[in-house]
Design an enzyme around this catalytic site. Sequence first.
Site, short mmCIF file in Angstrom:
data_model
loop_
_atom_site.label_atom_id
_atom_site.label_comp_id
_atom_site.label_asym_id
_atom_site.label_seq_id
_atom_site.Cartn_x
_atom_site.Cartn_y
_atom_site.Cartn_z
N ASP A 104 0.84 -1.19 0.00
CA ASP A 104 0.00 0.00 0.00
C ASP A 104 0.89 1.25 0.00
O ASP A 104 2.04 1.22 0.43
CB ASP A 104 -0.88 0.04 1.26
CG ASP A 104 -1.83 -1.15 1.32
OD1 ASP A 104 -2.12 -1.75 0.26
OD2 ASP A 104 -2.27 -1.47 2.44
N1 URA Z 1 -1.00 -5.87 4.24
C1 URA Z 1 -1.52 -4.64 4.15
O1 URA Z 1 -2.49 -4.31 4.83
N2 URA Z 1 -0.96 -3.79 3.27
C2 URA Z 1 0.12 -4.10 2.51
O2 URA Z 1 0.61 -3.28 1.74
C3 URA Z 1 0.65 -5.38 2.64
C4 URA Z 1 0.07 -6.25 3.51
#
Ligand code: URA
Length: 244
Positions: A104
């Site tokens: 993310d």
């Molecule tokens: N879990 C999440 O919530 N976000 C990520 O980017 C990777 C794993």
Amino acid sequence: MDLRLDRFLCELNIGTRSQVKAFIRQGVVAVGGVPATNPDRKIDELSDTVTFRGKPLQYRRYVYYMMNKPEGVVSATRDNVSRTVVSLLGKDAREDIFPVGRLDKDVTGFLLLTNDGDLAHRLLAPKRHVDKTYLAVLAHGLGRPEIRRLEAGVDIGEERPTLPARVELLTEDGILREDKVLLTLHEGKFHQVKRMLQAVGNEVVGLQRVAFGGLRLDPKLRPGEYRELTAEELAALKDDCREV
Ligand code: URA
């Protein structure tokens, strides 16, 4: 293999497509010792000796980078609004490089970038279970019952509960930190860590991926920095996703 001379030079970061075409026309690029003035010319990138201003160029079909992804950058090759992880590669940003999977925008840590589509495909295949480990900073301390639920698998609104995860509270200066947890997942659903913690009544306030398969994020890499994988690291990664 056949590759256009101008593309070959672009992939080695000699310049943009129009710059390399101009270099070729100027006669400063030679193939097998003879100046090559036609950008459309095909070369065998593995056996032809290509020089630029007299210096031999070494072609590499595949490249593999470990990046410490910073916050605020998207795991994509292009984006109309935000900076992308590929743009952080600067002079190493070949046209064909992409991130393997996604983190993310607000998540930091280990991101693999490569142009090896076959390896990326194998690393992301659900049936091969390449583990990923995250360090999550939580809004509240995590109790024993919640840890047991995460270890067993929780309902995050998908068809099935999550696969059992490995959960380990961290200690700092000998003191157990119930709000800092290492989570190892054997799958990669959208926002999975955040959704798993939400499912047990908590909230992730900071998230970093610290390991990908058997590889740990190099602690020398500051956010935004990257380096090539060593031959041993690449071999370990290929081993992680081999057919079993
Ligand atoms: N879990 C999440 O919530 N976000 C990520 O980017 C990777 C794993």
